[in-house]
Design a protein around this motif. Structure first.
Motif, PDB file in Angstrom:
ATOM      1  N   CYS A 349       0.974  -1.396   0.054  1.00 41.78           N
ATOM      2  CA  CYS A 349       0.202  -0.032  -0.078  1.00 41.78           C
ATOM      3  C   CYS A 349       0.933   1.276  -0.005  1.00 41.78           C
ATOM      4  CB  CYS A 349      -1.017   0.163   1.110  1.00 41.78           C
ATOM      5  SG  CYS A 349      -1.971   1.424   1.490  1.00 41.78           S
ATOM      6  N   ARG A 350       1.746   1.186   0.834  1.00 41.49           N
ATOM      7  CA  ARG A 350       2.654   2.687   1.118  1.00 41.49           C
ATOM      8  C   ARG A 350       3.321   2.752  -0.265  1.00 41.49           C
ATOM      9  NH1 ARG A 350       5.915   0.614   4.848  1.00 41.49           N
ATOM     10  NH2 ARG A 350       7.462   0.039   3.390  1.00 41.49           N
ATOM     11  N   GLU A 351       4.299   1.671  -0.816  1.00 39.71           N
ATOM     12  CA  GLU A 351       5.220   2.121  -1.853  1.00 39.71           C
ATOM     13  C   GLU A 351       4.524   1.922  -3.215  1.00 39.71           C
ATOM     14  OE1 GLU A 351       8.199   2.920  -1.332  1.00 39.71           O
ATOM     15  OE2 GLU A 351       8.015   2.810   0.876  1.00 39.71           O
ATOM     16  N   GLY A 352       3.527   0.891  -3.175  1.00 41.60           N
ATOM     17  CA  GLY A 352       2.784   0.549  -4.431  1.00 41.60           C
ATOM     18  C   GLY A 352       1.885   1.614  -4.784  1.00 41.60           C
ATOM     19  N   GLY A 353       1.315   2.295  -3.752  1.00 41.19           N
ATOM     20  CA  GLY A 353       0.393   3.507  -4.116  1.00 41.19           C
ATOM     21  C   GLY A 353       1.283   4.433  -4.849  1.00 41.19           C
ATOM     22  N   GLN A 354       2.419   4.766  -3.972  1.00 45.11           N
ATOM     23  CA  GLN A 354       3.360   5.824  -4.501  1.00 45.11           C
ATOM     24  C   GLN A 354       3.828   5.703  -6.278  1.00 45.11           C
ATOM     25  OE1 GLN A 354       7.659   6.915  -3.339  1.00 45.11           O
ATOM     26  NE2 GLN A 354       6.419   6.611  -1.540  1.00 45.11           N
ATOM     27  N   TRP A 355       4.027   4.366  -6.261  1.00 44.97           N
ATOM     28  CA  TRP A 355       4.681   4.045  -7.788  1.00 44.97           C
ATOM     29  C   TRP A 355       3.549   4.059  -8.705  1.00 44.97           C
ATOM     30  CZ3 TRP A 355       9.366   4.726  -9.406  1.00 44.97           C
ATOM     31  CH2 TRP A 355      10.278   4.644  -8.306  1.00 44.97           C
ATOM     32  N   VAL A 356       2.579   3.517  -8.304  1.00 43.15           N
ATOM     33  CA  VAL A 356       1.318   3.558  -9.257  1.00 43.15           C
ATOM     34  C   VAL A 356       1.040   4.934  -9.654  1.00 43.15           C
ATOM     35  CG1 VAL A 356      -1.073   3.033  -9.774  1.00 43.15           C
ATOM     36  CG2 VAL A 356       0.493   1.289  -8.590  1.00 43.15           C
ATOM     37  N   HIS A 357       0.953   5.694  -8.519  1.00 39.65           N
ATOM     38  CA  HIS A 357       0.709   7.160  -8.919  1.00 39.65           C
ATOM     39  C   HIS A 357       1.728   7.826  -9.746  1.00 39.65           C
ATOM     40  CE1 HIS A 357       0.498  11.669  -7.486  1.00 39.65           C
ATOM     41  NE2 HIS A 357      -0.233  11.535  -8.389  1.00 39.65           N
ATOM     42  N   ARG A 358       2.891   7.687  -9.654  1.00 34.63           N
ATOM     43  CA  ARG A 358       3.755   7.991 -10.397  1.00 34.63           C
ATOM     44  C   ARG A 358       3.763   7.859 -11.905  1.00 34.63           C
ATOM     45  NH1 ARG A 358       9.638   8.063  -7.607  1.00 34.63           N
ATOM     46  NH2 ARG A 358       9.148   8.624  -5.632  1.00 34.63           N
ATOM     47  N   LEU A 359       3.422   6.545 -12.019  1.00 34.88           N
ATOM     48  CA  LEU A 359       3.438   6.054 -13.687  1.00 34.88           C
ATOM     49  C   LEU A 359       2.065   6.683 -14.300  1.00 34.88           C
ATOM     50  CD1 LEU A 359       3.586   1.774 -13.481  1.00 34.88           C
ATOM     51  CD2 LEU A 359       4.994   3.743 -14.517  1.00 34.88           C
ATOM     52  N   VAL A 360       0.900   6.654 -13.322  1.00 34.97           N
ATOM     53  CA  VAL A 360      -0.163   7.199 -13.950  1.00 34.97           C
ATOM     54  C   VAL A 360      -0.031   8.889 -14.333  1.00 34.97           C
ATOM     55  CG1 VAL A 360      -2.848   7.293 -13.954  1.00 34.97           C
ATOM     56  CG2 VAL A 360      -1.674   5.477 -12.944  1.00 34.97           C
ATOM     57  N   ALA A 361       0.649   9.254 -13.375  1.00 39.35           N
ATOM     58  CA  ALA A 361       0.809  10.754 -13.425  1.00 39.35           C
ATOM     59  C   ALA A 361       1.671  11.054 -14.886  1.00 39.35           C
ATOM     60  CB  ALA A 361       1.432  11.538 -12.322  1.00 39.35           C
ATOM     61  N   ARG A 362       2.883  10.127 -15.192  1.00 41.95           N
ATOM     62  CA  ARG A 362       3.553  10.086 -16.375  1.00 41.95           C
ATOM     63  C   ARG A 362       2.693  10.117 -17.282  1.00 41.95           C
ATOM     64  NH1 ARG A 362       8.489   7.266 -14.013  1.00 41.95           N
ATOM     65  NH2 ARG A 362       7.565   5.346 -15.029  1.00 41.95           N
ATOM     66  N   LEU A 363       1.788   8.863 -17.302  1.00 41.88           N
ATOM     67  CA  LEU A 363       0.974   8.726 -18.626  1.00 41.88           C
ATOM     68  C   LEU A 363       0.016  10.043 -18.839  1.00 41.88           C
ATOM     69  CD1 LEU A 363      -0.306   4.973 -18.082  1.00 41.88           C
ATOM     70  CD2 LEU A 363       1.048   6.010 -20.132  1.00 41.88           C
ATOM     71  N   GLU A 364      -0.475  10.512 -17.703  1.00 41.05           N
ATOM     72  CA  GLU A 364      -1.528  11.530 -17.842  1.00 41.05           C
ATOM     73  C   GLU A 364      -0.749  12.818 -18.526  1.00 41.05           C
ATOM     74  OE1 GLU A 364      -4.209  14.693 -17.011  1.00 41.05           O
ATOM     75  OE2 GLU A 364      -2.196  14.685 -16.189  1.00 41.05           O
ATOM     76  N   ALA A 365       0.808  13.158 -18.052  1.00 42.70           N
ATOM     77  CA  ALA A 365       1.408  14.171 -18.627  1.00 42.70           C
ATOM     78  C   ALA A 365       2.037  13.978 -20.161  1.00 42.70           C
ATOM     79  CB  ALA A 365       2.336  14.282 -17.738  1.00 42.70           C
ATOM     80  N   GLY A 366       1.675  12.761 -20.569  1.00 42.71           N
ATOM     81  CA  GLY A 366       2.331  12.520 -22.020  1.00 42.71           C
ATOM     82  C   GLY A 366       3.586  12.152 -21.893  1.00 42.71           C
ATOM     83  N   GLU A 367       4.349  11.559 -20.792  1.00 42.63           N
ATOM     84  CA  GLU A 367       5.533  10.992 -20.625  1.00 42.63           C
ATOM     85  C   GLU A 367       5.487   9.907 -20.380  1.00 42.63           C
ATOM     86  OE1 GLU A 367       7.065  13.729 -17.874  1.00 42.63           O
ATOM     87  OE2 GLU A 367       6.486  15.527 -18.857  1.00 42.63           O
ATOM     88  N   GLY A 368       4.452   8.912 -20.626  1.00 45.27           N
ATOM     89  CA  GLY A 368       4.640   7.440 -20.398  1.00 45.27           C
ATOM     90  C   GLY A 368       5.075   6.751 -21.488  1.00 45.27           C
ATOM     91  N   THR A 369       5.455   5.389 -21.274  1.00 43.42           N
ATOM     92  CA  THR A 369       5.819   4.632 -22.163  1.00 43.42           C
ATOM     93  C   THR A 369       5.135   3.200 -22.237  1.00 43.42           C
ATOM     94  OG1 THR A 369       7.343   3.609 -20.502  1.00 43.42           O
ATOM     95  CG2 THR A 369       8.399   5.531 -21.671  1.00 43.42           C
ATOM     96  N   ASP A 370       5.527   2.658 -23.360  1.00 45.03           N
ATOM     97  CA  ASP A 370       4.914   1.057 -23.368  1.00 45.03           C
ATOM     98  C   ASP A 370       4.958   0.189 -22.360  1.00 45.03           C
ATOM     99  OD1 ASP A 370       3.623   1.706 -25.648  1.00 45.03           O
ATOM    100  OD2 ASP A 370       5.125   1.008 -26.860  1.00 45.03           O
ATOM    101  N   ALA A 371       6.236   0.464 -21.480  1.00 44.45           N
ATOM    102  CA  ALA A 371       6.662  -0.271 -20.357  1.00 44.45           C
ATOM    103  C   ALA A 371       6.014   0.057 -19.327  1.00 44.45           C
ATOM    104  CB  ALA A 371       8.122   0.057 -20.092  1.00 44.45           C
ATOM    105  N   ASP A 372       5.377   1.287 -19.438  1.00 49.28           N
ATOM    106  CA  ASP A 372       4.795   1.671 -17.954  1.00 49.28           C
ATOM    107  C   ASP A 372       3.355   0.892 -18.126  1.00 49.28           C
ATOM    108  OD1 ASP A 372       6.702   3.583 -17.070  1.00 49.28           O
ATOM    109  OD2 ASP A 372       5.775   5.266 -18.055  1.00 49.28           O
ATOM    110  N   LEU A 373       2.807   0.884 -19.300  1.00 47.83           N
ATOM    111  CA  LEU A 373       1.520   0.349 -19.413  1.00 47.83           C
ATOM    112  C   LEU A 373       1.651  -1.087 -19.151  1.00 47.83           C
ATOM    113  CD1 LEU A 373       0.234   1.805 -22.785  1.00 47.83           C
ATOM    114  CD2 LEU A 373      -0.642   2.277 -20.426  1.00 47.83           C
ATOM    115  N   ARG A 374       2.785  -1.860 -19.467  1.00 50.00           N
ATOM    116  CA  ARG A 374       2.867  -3.117 -19.139  1.00 50.00           C
ATOM    117  C   ARG A 374       2.887  -3.279 -17.763  1.00 50.00           C
ATOM    118  NH1 ARG A 374       6.267  -3.621 -23.804  1.00 50.00           N
ATOM    119  NH2 ARG A 374       8.111  -3.043 -22.324  1.00 50.00           N
TER     120      ARG A 374
END
Ligand SMILES: Cc1cc2nc3c(=O)[nH]c(=O)nc-3n(C[C@H](O)[C@H](O)[C@H](O)COP(=O)(O)O)c2cc1C
Ligand code: SF4
Length: 430
Positions: A349-374
């Protein structure tokens, strides 16, 4: 509209239901007097069990069953009312607190009599300043009429209601974190078992019930278990207040009979969508629930029908998103909420929540990658089901459901390096 007579919200907006004279003139405290005069505590528990009332706080646990779990070992018992209400999209308890405090108090007194509690603790979310003020005034009025205190309404039953204000943490709505908070400890969920029924407040047998759950008890007393059980589906009966928000014409709290379709709820109660718009996704049970979609609009709004769609009714917060909504952005907002509200005890919860937030924020900002989606497509199993309390398990349901249903929308954020629905971004990548 399905024929139905509301009880919890009847007279709201027309009468001052927080005024004790108004409340008594409409039969208020009659259910309490009836219970104290005519029924044993066990008979009250039996009546509530027969009604099939399920807790309105989120888990939908049968209330009578919860009450009957208390061990009969002579230790003092507590009744705690959960008015912490911080689930995204839920605003029904706040309305009940501010507008109808007397039916909550009557329900608490009957419930406390049923379980033979020593004390009632009313836990009110810290931000509910107005609700606290209104409730406190109502409690003073009730006390002055002899319904709270010694020998209530001439009976042998005595009890007091103590008010406890929270300090703004969503996790303190989780019942064991709430008990810690009342005890003056950090608001962190406890390991279960033991459950509060055996070791709750100060280690004593405790029942924690939601505001709406207890507010329904007086009506079960006066109208009977059969009346309650006859409303809606057999396993999910009764009236329910639903908070509807998002892209509807009339957002608000609506008291409905459980079991009506999502379509009726959205179109008939909440005024439908804006002209020319279509449903894209709906959260039927607050921020923790997985989405359902346009093809699910005929699903019944009840515990079983929503569980069959792999989601839940939860606290009864329906958030409607039409075809203008960016689901990457909606997911980001929700994940950010859970990340911030994690108490930090569990690593996923503590670490996962933080990393998932970073990943989705990256996608939302147009800076995400196919690896993030995987990663997003596979991370569900490592975060969900591996935590001490349901908060950690609330991070992924909405995100996973919309990612599965609209993979192209997520992929487009990578391909176009921006949201396909709008030119801008709201949050820079972490
Ligand atoms: C993170 C989290 C937050 C919760 N917040 C609330 C809340 O604000 N109000 C509430 O009644 N239940 C909340 N619950 C559910 C409570 O733990 C508990 O199940 C509920 O108060 C029991 O009441 P009921 O049986 O009347 O539904 C929350 C649960 C979790 C995991
Ligand atoms: S799941 Fe999250 S909020 Fe719940 S106990 Fe673990 S760290 Fe705390």
């Amino acid at each position: 509209m399905t024929p139905f007579e509301p009880v919890l919200t009847k007279g709201l907006g027309e009468l001052d239901l927080a005024d004790i004279d108004v409340y008594e003139s409409r039969g208020g405290f009659g259910a309490l007097r009836k219970a104290l005069r005519d029924l044993t505590p066990d008979a009250v528990v039996s009546e509530v069990s027969a009604s099939n009332l399920r807790g309105r706080g989120g888990a939908g646990f049968p209330t009578g069953k919860k009450w009957s779990f208390l061990p009969k070992d002579g230790r003092p018992r507590y009744l705690v009312c959960n008015c912490d209400e911080a689930e995204p999209g839920t605003f029904k308890d706040r309305m009940l607190l501010e507008k109808t405090p007397l039916q909550i108090i009557e329900g608490l007194l009957i419930s406390a009599y049923a379980i033979q509690a020593k004390e009632i603790i009313m836990y009110i979310r810290g931000e509910f300043l107005e609700g606290y003020r209104v409730f406190k005034n109502a409690l003073d009025a009730v006390r002055s009429r002899g319904y709270v205190g010694q020998k209530i309404a001439g009976s042998d039953f005595s009890i007091d209601i103590l008010l406890h204000r929270g300090a703004g943490a969503y996790i303190c709505g989780e019942e064991t974190a709430l008990l810690n908070s009342v005890e003056g400890k950090r608001g962190e969920p406890r390991l279960k078992p033991p459950f509060p029924a055996n070791a709750g407040l100060y280690g004593m047998p405790t029942v924690v019930n939601n505001v709406e759950t207890v507010a329904l008890v007086p009506y079960i007393m006066t109208r009977g278990a059969k009346w309650f059980a006859s409303i809606g589906p057999e396993k999910s009966p009764g009236p329910k207040i639903v908070s509807v928000s998002g892209h509807v014409q009339r957002p608000g709290n609506y008291e409905i009979p459980l079991g009506i379709s999502m379509r009726e709820l959205i179109d008939e109660y909440a005024g439908g969508l804006r002209p020319g718009r279509r449903v894209k996704a709906i959260q039927p049970g607050g921020g923790s629930s997985a989405a359902i979609f346009e093809e699910d609009l005929d699903t019944g709004y009840d515990y079983e029908s929503l569980a069959a769609k792999r989601t839940m009714l939860g606290s009864g917060a329906v958030v409607v998103m039409d075809d203008t909504a960016c689901l990457v952005r909606s997911s980001m907002t929700l994940v950010r909420f859970f990340e911030k509200e994690s108490c930090g005890q569990c690593t996923p919860c503590r670490e996962g929540g933080q990393w998932v937030h970073r990943l989705v924020a990256r996608l939302e900002a147009g800076e995400g990658t196919d690896a993030d989606l995987r990663v997003l497509n596979t991370i569900n199993t490592t975060i969900t089901g591996t935590n001490l309390c349901p908060l950690g398990d609330s991070i992924m349901p909405f995100l996973s459901s919309v990612l599965t249903r609209f993979p192209d929308e997520f992929a487009a954020h990578v391909k176009l390096a921006r949201c396909p629905l709008s030119a801008g971004s709201s949050e820079s990548a972490a």
